[in-house]
Write a protein that holds these residues in place. Structure first.
Motif, PDB file in Angstrom:
ATOM      1  N   CYS A   1     -31.809  45.564  -6.557  1.00  0.00           N
ATOM      2  CA  CYS A   1     -31.137  45.237  -5.279  1.00  0.00           C
ATOM      3  C   CYS A   1     -30.432  43.938  -5.601  1.00  0.00           C
ATOM      4  CB  CYS A   1     -32.082  45.003  -4.264  1.00  0.00           C
ATOM      5  SG  CYS A   1     -31.560  44.466  -2.701  1.00  0.00           S
TER       6      CYS A   1
ATOM      7  N   CYS B   1     -31.616  40.992  -2.745  1.00  0.00           N
ATOM      8  CA  CYS B   1     -32.549  40.390  -3.104  1.00  0.00           C
ATOM      9  C   CYS B   1     -33.455  40.554  -4.331  1.00  0.00           C
ATOM     10  CB  CYS B   1     -33.713  40.692  -2.168  1.00  0.00           C
ATOM     11  SG  CYS B   1     -34.549  42.363  -2.532  1.00  0.00           S
TER      12      CYS B   1
ATOM     13  N   THR C   1     -34.982  42.757  -6.176  1.00  0.00           N
ATOM     14  CA  THR C   1     -36.053  43.714  -6.205  1.00  0.00           C
ATOM     15  C   THR C   1     -35.890  44.834  -7.124  1.00  0.00           C
ATOM     16  OG1 THR C   1     -37.250  43.007  -4.082  1.00  0.00           O
ATOM     17  CG2 THR C   1     -37.761  45.420  -4.980  1.00  0.00           C
TER      18      THR C   1
ATOM     19  N   CYS D   1     -33.251  49.561  -0.713  1.00  0.00           N
ATOM     20  CA  CYS D   1     -34.170  48.825  -1.473  1.00  0.00           C
ATOM     21  C   CYS D   1     -35.633  48.648  -0.636  1.00  0.00           C
ATOM     22  CB  CYS D   1     -33.727  47.145  -1.391  1.00  0.00           C
ATOM     23  SG  CYS D   1     -34.714  45.944  -1.804  1.00  0.00           S
TER      24      CYS D   1
ATOM     25  N   CYS E   1     -35.875  44.736   0.992  1.00  0.00           N
ATOM     26  CA  CYS E   1     -35.180  43.988   2.060  1.00  0.00           C
ATOM     27  C   CYS E   1     -34.349  45.300   3.018  1.00  0.00           C
ATOM     28  CB  CYS E   1     -34.206  42.921   1.471  1.00  0.00           C
ATOM     29  SG  CYS E   1     -32.919  43.683   0.479  1.00  0.00           S
TER      30      CYS E   1
HETATM   31 ZN   LIG Z   1     -33.447  44.232  -1.568  1.00  0.00          ZN
END
Ligand SMILES: [Zn+2]
Lengths: 386, 137
Positions: free
Chosen positions: B35, B38, B40, B49, B52
């Motif tokens: 992502c 963020c 991730t 994601c 987020c």
């Molecule tokens: Zn994210």
């Protein structure tokens, strides 16, 4: 708030004959046998059934002339028992029949059983099957805590010996086993030897739930659902089953079932020390060690030592999987073996087990699933009305 | 010696979300979905994601270096197309994600926790290459 299952009773249970292969049966026909057996055990005439749960729910509604009837064609053991309890508790049904069976499903013995072979794109090329998936969790536990193959073998020999003395077990009389015997069997997926793993077999299993009011007129002593819940970390056999996958809490996937157990104990108002017998799901030997830790019967990392200390055998502090479980009693397809943990828990609390009866058992814990499959379901049963 | 599986084993059937992964593998590149909002890394490819709920997902290339997180050695094949022994493994990549693979290029008894590994690719069919990992010194 009153207990959610205060008015729900498990009134009937039945396992059909279990065997490596059942001649003349398919999954539907053995499910019918299980259903009729549970209704007979409960002493409930078929027209009183107004809800059926299980993969063959619709066929049962038709075949037993139960319509109009609630039908939930689902196939997960403890979750559908809880669903049935909710149907009774909410008044949506008076008598719930839960039935499952597996037969004629595993014919090509050059491969592992069809339901063990994941086809997802991220695992299919690596030749994974359930034993290998669960081995990845077991190995990580061995790396973190020093758990040994001998401790795994102690679990397997204990449960297999429970089946060895049980005349209803598929592998009745096949033992007794020592841990050394387990370690001497051929390797399947390290650290698992053949005798660390569940067998494959066929059979049916069923339960009948009803209201406390109706149960008062029925022959069996009531068994009560004290609590239960389910944990999942996602679809089984699609991603790497890493011990420390986390989601919305800090409980790792390796301890899947911990949150469900906490929920069940809270609903019951009980603690692990209150449990007399543990009918734990045993797809692989390591899963017992993991569950003992996950549910709070011993601290994290000490499941191996708990097993070494003789706690899980007959007469031990916490007898485990007393009929022989999926390793020796039966492992009948997808769903029946999950219901078998609940059925054995009911029989323990009724005091009717022909072998390995835990004397004076008041509280049983039952479970399904396992870490390699990223789900675990937990249920607490009791003799006393909650 | 642990070796890559021959052509003829069951092969992945990519989804729309995972297509870039398998296209990368065919080029000999290990990609992972991250992502951009963020950071991730997805547990498996998707369209949103999980942390987020952002949709700015991209496919950076991994250096293909990592270590052995967990493993098994299989002696009873899932089906006859697989040659035993083989060693399915969870590899912890230096970029901070885990993936399912298999270790090749060593003896089963050489496998141990945290063994340093490097990715390599082997064809599983005309279209599909599978990432494997080999011990590095
Ligand atoms: Zn994210």
């Amino acid at each position: 708030m009153s207990h959610p299952y205060r008015d729900v009773v498990i009134a009937g249970v039945h396992n059909t004959v279990q065997a490596r292969q059942l001649e003349g049966h398919d999954s539907e026909s053995i499910t019918f046998e299980a259903a009729l057996g549970a209704l007979a055990d409960a002493g409930v005439p078929t027209p009183e059934v107004d809800a059926v749960i299980g993969a063959h729910a619709q066929e049962l509604v038709l075949g037993l002339r139960l319509g109009p009837c609630t039908r939930l064609p689902w196939q997960l053991g403890i979750p559908i028992v809880l669903e049935g309890a909710d149907l009774v508790a909410s008044g949506r049904a008076d008598v719930v029949l839960i039935a499952a069976g597996g037969a004629s499903m595993y014919t090509d013995r050059t491969a592992t059983a069809p339901w063990t072979r994941p086809a997802n794109e991220f695992v299919v090329g690596y030749g994974l099957f359930t034993a290998a998936e669960f081995a990845l969790m077991a190995r990580r536990h061995m790396v973190m805590y020093g758990t040994t193959p001998e401790q795994l073998a102690t679990v397997a020999s204990t449960i297999r010996n429970n089946g060895h003395v049980n005349p209803d077990a598929v592998y009745f009389g096949r033992g007794p086993f020592t841990p050394a015997d387990i370690l001497a069997s051929r390797l399947v997926a390290e650290p698992f030897h053949l005798l660390d793993c569940a067998m494959t077999s066929e059979g049916g299993s069923a339960l009948v739930l009803t209201s406390a009011e109706r149960a008062a007129d029925l022959p069996n002593p009531p068994v009560w659902i004290l609590g239960g819940a389910s944990d999942s970390y996602g679809p089984a056999y699609q991603i790497a089953p890493a011990w420390d996958i986390v989601g919305r809490s800090d409980v790792p996937a390796g301890y899947v079932g911990r949150t469900a157990a906490r929920h069940a104990f809270a609903t019951a108002g009980l603690a692990p020390d209150d449990v007399d017998v543990a009918e734990l799901y045993d797809p692989f030997s390591f899963e017992i060690i993991r569950q003992l830790e996950a549910y709070g019967f011993c601290p994290d990392g000490e499941g191996g030592a708990f097993v070494d200390d003789g706690n899980i055998g007959p007469g031990g502090r916490l007898p485990v999987t007393t009929d022989g479980g999926t390793m020796s009693y039966s492992h009948a397809g997808i769903n029946a073996q999950q219901l078998q943990r609940v059925i054995r828990g009911v029989e323990q609390l009724r005091g009717t087990c022909a072998t390995n009866q835990v004397h004076g058992a008041e509280v049983a814990i039952c479970s399904n699933g396992g870490s390699g499959a990223l789900f675990t379901d937990v249920m607490l049963l009791g003799k006393e009305r909650p | 010696m642990l070796e890559p599986q021959p052509v003829g084993i069951p092969v992945p059937n990519p989804s729309p979300a995972s297509k870039p992964y398998w296209e990368g593998a065919a080029r000999g590149e290990l990609l992972y979905q991250r992502c951009d909002d963020c950071g991730t890394i997805a547990l498996r490819p998707g369209t949103v994601c999980g942390s987020c709920l952002g949709r700015n997902l991209s496919w950076p290339r991994s250096a293909g270096l990592g270590s052995l997180y967990s493993w098994t050695v299989v002696w009873r094949p899932q089906q006859p197309a697989f040659r035993v022994p083989y060693a399915p493994a969870i590899v912890a990549l230096d970029e901070g994600f885990r993936m399912m693979s298999a270790v090749v290029g060593c003896e089963p008894e050489e496998l141990r926790a945290d063994l340093p590994l490097a990715v390599e690719f082997h064809p599983a069919s005309d279209d599909i290459s599978l990432p494997y990992f080999r011990p590095r010194t």
